[in-house]
Design an enzyme around this catalytic site. Structure first.
Site, PDB file in Angstrom:
ATOM      1  N   LYS A 240      42.726  51.983 -28.363  1.00  0.00           N
ATOM      2  CA  LYS A 240      43.620  52.940 -29.015  1.00  0.00           C
ATOM      3  C   LYS A 240      45.061  52.430 -28.942  1.00  0.00           C
ATOM      4  O   LYS A 240      45.814  52.557 -29.911  1.00  0.00           O
ATOM      5  CB  LYS A 240      43.500  54.317 -28.357  1.00  0.00           C
TER       6      LYS A 240
ATOM      7  N   HIS B 176      39.784  59.064 -11.725  1.00  0.00           N
ATOM      8  CA  HIS B 176      38.495  59.728 -11.883  1.00  0.00           C
ATOM      9  C   HIS B 176      38.244  60.661 -10.719  1.00  0.00           C
ATOM     10  O   HIS B 176      38.828  60.532  -9.640  1.00  0.00           O
ATOM     11  CB  HIS B 176      37.345  58.721 -12.012  1.00  0.00           C
TER      12      HIS B 176
END
Length: 145
Positions: A68, A119
């Protein structure tokens, strides 16, 4: 006139993924999935961790964020393994681009991609910044008067 190089942010990208989703793909497709998406070094790194699925999910999100940031997405000529996330001393993640991803980055003037990965038990997220140097024309003294 002189030319000087100036570092610029050429793109940003972010991604979030569910750890459970990545865990299910690993369960369902096993080594085939791992070898298609991750490099041997990434597989070894993640499998040696206590919460391996979270680390695989983090690298998945990082790869998505990098593409991206480059503005390419998963176009023809770029594969999952063209983006590798390695860890440097102290655990700092670093992006290594190869083949199609490297060619895309070079075409865009990207000299490096900085990455941050986080995470927890349920989700993994990553943020990528594509940085490059663009030539700038530095005005001479006469031009600034």
């Amino acid at each position: 006139m002189g030319i000087r190089l100036s570092m610029e942010i050429l793109g940003i990208g972010t991604d979030i993924t569910e750890c459970l989703r990545i865990g299910r793909m690993i369960e369902r497709h096993g080594e085939l999935f791992l070898q298609r998406v991750f490099t041997p070094a990434e597989i070894l790194y993640c499998q040696c961790r206590k919460q391996a699925t979270q680390h695989f999910a983090g690298r998945w999100a990082a790869k998505e964020a990098v593409l991206k940031a480059l503005g390419t997405g998963w176009v023809r000529g770029i594969s999952w393994r063209d983006v590798e996330i390695v860890n440097r001393a102290g655990g700092r993640p670093e992006v290594v681009l190869r083949d199609g991803a490297l060619q895309a980055a070079q075409f865009l003037g990207v000299s490096s991609v900085e990455i941050s990965i986080s995470h927890c038990r349920t989700h993994a997220t990553a943020f990528a910044v594509a940085v490059g140097e663009r030539p700038r024309v530095k005005p001479t003294v006469a031009e600034t008067e």
